[in-house]
Write a protein that holds these residues in place. Sequence first.
Motif, PDB file in Angstrom:
ATOM      1  N   LEU A   1       0.839  -1.204   0.000  1.00 53.97           N
ATOM      2  CA  LEU A   1       0.000   0.000   0.000  1.00 53.97           C
ATOM      3  C   LEU A   1       0.867   1.245   0.000  1.00 53.97           C
ATOM      4  N   ALA A   2       0.588   2.178  -0.920  1.00 54.93           N
ATOM      5  CA  ALA A   2       1.294   3.455  -0.977  1.00 54.93           C
ATOM      6  C   ALA A   2       0.288   4.575  -0.749  1.00 54.93           C
ATOM      7  N   LEU A   3       0.567   5.447   0.223  1.00 54.13           N
ATOM      8  CA  LEU A   3      -0.320   6.553   0.582  1.00 54.13           C
ATOM      9  C   LEU A   3       0.328   7.865   0.160  1.00 54.13           C
ATOM     10  N   SER A   4      -0.381   8.645  -0.631  1.00 58.05           N
ATOM     11  CA  SER A   4       0.190   9.875  -1.178  1.00 58.05           C
ATOM     12  C   SER A   4       0.066  11.048  -0.216  1.00 58.05           C
ATOM     13  N   GLY A   5       0.688  12.159  -0.606  1.00 57.09           N
ATOM     14  CA  GLY A   5       0.495  13.404   0.102  1.00 57.09           C
ATOM     15  C   GLY A   5      -0.856  14.007  -0.262  1.00 57.09           C
ATOM     16  N   GLY A   6      -1.139  15.181   0.306  1.00 54.46           N
ATOM     17  CA  GLY A   6      -2.409  15.820   0.004  1.00 54.46           C
ATOM     18  C   GLY A   6      -2.983  16.641   1.146  1.00 54.46           C
ATOM     19  N   GLY A   7      -2.200  16.889   2.194  1.00 57.75           N
ATOM     20  CA  GLY A   7      -2.697  17.706   3.288  1.00 57.75           C
ATOM     21  C   GLY A   7      -3.945  17.125   3.927  1.00 57.75           C
ATOM     22  N   SER A   8      -4.923  17.984   4.154  1.00 62.73           N
ATOM     23  CA  SER A   8      -6.155  17.534   4.802  1.00 62.73           C
ATOM     24  C   SER A   8      -6.982  16.610   3.917  1.00 62.73           C
ATOM     25  N   ASN A   9      -6.628  16.520   2.637  1.00 62.91           N
ATOM     26  CA  ASN A   9      -7.298  15.544   1.763  1.00 62.91           C
ATOM     27  C   ASN A   9      -7.030  14.116   2.215  1.00 62.91           C
ATOM     28  N   GLY A  10      -6.078  13.950   3.146  1.00 57.86           N
ATOM     29  CA  GLY A  10      -5.826  12.628   3.707  1.00 57.86           C
ATOM     30  C   GLY A  10      -7.055  12.054   4.373  1.00 57.86           C
ATOM     31  N   ALA A  11      -8.054  12.900   4.672  1.00 59.20           N
ATOM     32  CA  ALA A  11      -9.321  12.416   5.228  1.00 59.20           C
ATOM     33  C   ALA A  11      -9.971  11.419   4.283  1.00 59.20           C
ATOM     34  N   PHE A  12      -9.791  11.628   2.977  1.00 53.39           N
ATOM     35  CA  PHE A  12     -10.323  10.679   1.995  1.00 53.39           C
ATOM     36  C   PHE A  12      -9.691   9.308   2.187  1.00 53.39           C
ATOM     37  N   GLY A  13      -8.363   9.283   2.298  1.00 55.55           N
ATOM     38  CA  GLY A  13      -7.670   8.015   2.479  1.00 55.55           C
ATOM     39  C   GLY A  13      -8.055   7.327   3.767  1.00 55.55           C
ATOM     40  N   ALA A  14      -8.235   8.114   4.844  1.00 64.13           N
ATOM     41  CA  ALA A  14      -8.633   7.536   6.128  1.00 64.13           C
ATOM     42  C   ALA A  14     -10.001   6.869   6.013  1.00 64.13           C
ATOM     43  N   GLY A  15     -10.938   7.550   5.358  1.00 61.44           N
ATOM     44  CA  GLY A  15     -12.264   6.966   5.165  1.00 61.44           C
ATOM     45  C   GLY A  15     -12.232   5.756   4.254  1.00 61.44           C
ATOM     46  N   PHE A  16     -11.363   5.824   3.247  1.00 66.59           N
ATOM     47  CA  PHE A  16     -11.247   4.703   2.317  1.00 66.59           C
ATOM     48  C   PHE A  16     -10.766   3.451   3.033  1.00 66.59           C
ATOM     49  N   LEU A  17      -9.773   3.602   3.893  1.00 66.02           N
ATOM     50  CA  LEU A  17      -9.261   2.446   4.625  1.00 66.02           C
ATOM     51  C   LEU A  17     -10.333   1.830   5.513  1.00 66.02           C
ATOM     52  N   LYS A  18     -11.135   2.675   6.161  1.00 70.94           N
ATOM     53  CA  LYS A  18     -12.213   2.171   7.006  1.00 70.94           C
ATOM     54  C   LYS A  18     -13.246   1.408   6.180  1.00 70.94           C
ATOM     55  N   GLY A  19     -13.630   1.985   5.048  1.00 67.77           N
ATOM     56  CA  GLY A  19     -14.593   1.300   4.186  1.00 67.77           C
ATOM     57  C   GLY A  19     -14.040   0.006   3.633  1.00 67.77           C
ATOM     58  N   TRP A  20     -12.773   0.014   3.294  1.00 70.73           N
ATOM     59  CA  TRP A  20     -12.114  -1.193   2.768  1.00 70.73           C
ATOM     60  C   TRP A  20     -12.142  -2.297   3.826  1.00 70.73           C
TER      61      TRP A  20
END
Length: 405
Positions: free
Chosen positions: A92-111
């Motif tokens: 798994l590779a997680l990109s930068g993006g500032g507060s857009n990291g909220a998207f990735g956090a939600g994605f991991l939970k949904g996954w």
Amino acid sequence: MPAKLARPRCAGAFRALLACCALGLAGCGVLPRNPVPPDLVAEATIPGMPEVRAWAGQRSPAMERDLIASFTQESPDEFPIQRDGTVRYASLALSGGGSNGAFGAGFLKGWTETGRRPVFKIVTGVSTGALMAPFAFIGPPYDEPLRELYTTTGSGQIFAPLSILQQLIVGESLADTGPLATLIARHVDDVLMARVANAHLRGRRLYVGTADLDSQRFVVWNMGLIATSGNPRALELFRKVMLASASIPIAFPPVFFEVEAGGRRHDEMHVDGGVGARVFMTGGMFRHSIVQERGGQGVGREDFFVVHNGQLGPVAAPTPRSLRGIGMRVLESAAKSAIIGDLFRIYAVSLREEAGYNWVTIPEGVDLGGEEIFDPAVMSQLYDVGYRTALQGPVWITGPPGLRD
């Protein structure tokens, strides 16, 4: 430490930066430091932990040895042998993006809730992805702390603005990241580091990237090796690497690491890993044949998963004829170009290694704008977008940008 597509979430800081540029770049003060002499840069190491990092783009014997060792540490419950005799490894590779990291956090939970989220062999993170990476690496038990981090944190918990005039005269940033350091210390404690260490000893690997301005190198840190080092300063170093990776240059102050070179102590100046790469999978630190051969233990197959905390689609809009307007548009365009290049780089590796290639991004049409740079209300909405996106399957993009399925 990018519907309507709003300005980048770090726009306020960059606008302040551009305002400074308009006033003049010739600051007359230089803060003291003790940098590594250029001829000793290649031999600089962290005292007491000499093998915990490597330069991207060149093979590291230490990183290769550590990865080879990982295959003898693996649990068959986490990495079972398939019927065809192979072992599949998800990275798994997680990109930068500032507060857009909220998207990735939600994605991991949904996954997680789909029941399809794998145990990751390797997790990497840059910038906001570096803040997420330890939580994602440990796994579903840390989905809730990750949700809290990305839905309740405001700008005041990340940085404190400084006097622009004073910083122009003698300074290194437009804001103080003391609040972010405190936030990291609260979430990254002895318990979390112990869990990272435990996962490392079970054959998994966590890497975080920073940019060393002195050497102009992208540096990859082996966070699990730091966690298992037993060094009394391991937790401090672990936190500093996360802070450095998320420290947007000029907007935020650089992070200094004490290193040893030529028998003497010096300092290195590190900033946001996004300066070197918006997202990375291996950094070219080791031969992929090590994974394919499982360090001599058998045959391995890889699946790459990339979570991009941003949007890629071009958005036509008139550019104001001003220093700020032109500068902001350039920054937006450069950021998109950089992540596209990184996605193609990972795709090229996947083709060479016959690995699975999967990535996801924030859907177009989602408004990323907010009242402040880190707006909890907007971040909560982005978290929900990520969560719903993952619950759909998740549906991955399996070709690079412009060549999508």
